[in-house]
Write an enzyme that holds these catalytic residues in place. Structure first.
Site, PDB file in Angstrom:
ATOM      1  N   SER A 141       0.867  -1.193   0.000  1.00  0.00           N
ATOM      2  CA  SER A 141       0.000   0.000   0.000  1.00  0.00           C
ATOM      3  C   SER A 141       0.895   1.232   0.000  1.00  0.00           C
ATOM      4  O   SER A 141       2.012   1.185   0.545  1.00  0.00           O
ATOM      5  CB  SER A 141      -0.870   0.016   1.262  1.00  0.00           C
ATOM      6  OG  SER A 141      -1.466   1.295   1.435  1.00  0.00           O
ATOM      7  N   TYR A 154      -1.475  -0.418  10.176  1.00  0.00           N
ATOM      8  CA  TYR A 154      -1.650  -0.759   8.755  1.00  0.00           C
ATOM      9  C   TYR A 154      -0.435  -0.271   7.959  1.00  0.00           C
ATOM     10  O   TYR A 154       0.187  -1.027   7.216  1.00  0.00           O
ATOM     11  CB  TYR A 154      -2.946  -0.119   8.233  1.00  0.00           C
ATOM     12  CG  TYR A 154      -3.257  -0.454   6.788  1.00  0.00           C
ATOM     13  CD1 TYR A 154      -3.859  -1.669   6.444  1.00  0.00           C
ATOM     14  CD2 TYR A 154      -2.950   0.430   5.758  1.00  0.00           C
ATOM     15  CE1 TYR A 154      -4.132  -1.994   5.123  1.00  0.00           C
ATOM     16  CE2 TYR A 154      -3.217   0.130   4.430  1.00  0.00           C
ATOM     17  CZ  TYR A 154      -3.818  -1.084   4.119  1.00  0.00           C
ATOM     18  OH  TYR A 154      -4.088  -1.397   2.796  1.00  0.00           O
TER      19      TYR A 154
END
Ligand SMILES: NC(=O)c1ccc[n+]([C@@H]2O[C@H](COP(=O)([O-])OP(=O)(O)OC[C@H]3O[C@@H](n4cnc5c(N)ncnc54)[C@H](O)[C@@H]3O)[C@@H](O)[C@H]2O)c1
Length: 251
Positions: A141, A154
């Site tokens: 990501s 995350y």
């Protein structure tokens, strides 16, 4: 989306996609099947809830029956059993797409985004090495680079996905296995929609700050996976492709 004006033929190849019940994983399974691959999908959703998903893949490829597996890739056992089951039922694995992802606590984020892809890669390594070829694609990501906002576990664990990609690329390249990663952002999926009340709210928030003036859709990432599974990308090793409509670098 417009048709791709180039043919990539993956017939006779087998692709294993984790987190494939929906979103980027499902779109990837559909596109790889359209390119001729037999696809093996893994997710945590019970098999009886996956019939429509499998039907959507049969429409893409009438010659290769899709297989569904329900293993938790974040455990060594789940990863090992998954690879064994896919090899048993499909005979080979050419492409491993480590796509499963979560927004969760620190331990789970680390387990799904770092340990799981490592367990999966280690479990499939010998099989790919025997043939001297294979591709592993890890979905990270842009949060790994930007830090994102409010979800440090995350962002940090996705940073781990990038470092793992580099480690695996270096270690597996001499075996004939190419490992690369993709760092998406702003792809419409349940994971992203969980933060917005509806699609319009998502568009209102993101489109003005997107250089290309649109958000991304799962097929935007699936197309990059297809490229990374093809001979077109045979000189890429340890690369992390940022796929965010330009937001991080020129937004
Ligand atoms: N949507 C975005 O904007 C975006 C941006 C950057 C990165 N990503 C990454 O892309 C990947 C796909 O995300 P998505 O947006 O399609 O999300 P999604 O929530 O639609 O799909 C993720 C899938 O992973 C599965 N999964 C989670 N833990 C698992 C496990 N332990 N074993 C097997 N399956 C598991 C979930 O059940 C789910 O079906 C994820 O790694 C995510 O972090 C998404």
């Amino acid at each position: 989306m417009a048709e791709i004006p180039y043919t990539i033929d993956l017939s006779g190849r087998v692709a294993l996609i984790t987190g494939a019940a929906k979103g980027i994983g499902l779109s990837t399974a559909q596109l790889l099947a359209r390119a001729g691959a037999q696809v093996a999908l893994d997710d945590l959703v019970p098999a009886e809830k996956i019939t429509e998903v499998l039907e959507s893949i049969r429409k893409e490829n009438k010659d290769a029956e899709p297989h569904y597996f329900c293993q938790d890739i974040s455990t060594p056992e789940g990863a090992r059993i998954l690879i064994e089951q896919v090899l048993d039922q499909c005979g080979r694995i050419d492409f491993l797409i480590n796509n499963a992802g979560v927004v969760a606590d620190w331990d789970k984020s680390w387990a799904v985004h770092v340990k799981g892809p490592y367990y999966m890669a280690e479990a499939v390594k010998d099989h790919m090495a025997q043939r001297g070829s294979g591709r592993i694609i890890n979905i990270s990501s842009t949060a790994a680079f930007t830090g994102s906002t409010g979800i440090p576990q995350y962002a940090v664990s996705k940073g781990g996905t990038c470092s793992l990609t580099r480690y695996l690329a270096r270690t597996y390249a001499p075996l004939g296995i190419l490992v690369n990663g993709i760092a998406p952002a702003v792809i419409k999926s349940d994971m992203l929609m969980a933060r917005y009340k509806d699609e319009q709210a998502l568009l209102d928030h993101y489109v003005p700050m997107m250089p290309i003036r649109r958000i991304g859709y799962p097929e935007d990432i699936a197309r990059i996976v297809l490229f990374l599974c093809s001979e077109l990308s045979s000189y890429l090793c340890g690369e992390i492709i940022v796929a965010d409509g330009g937001r991080m670098h020129v937004g």
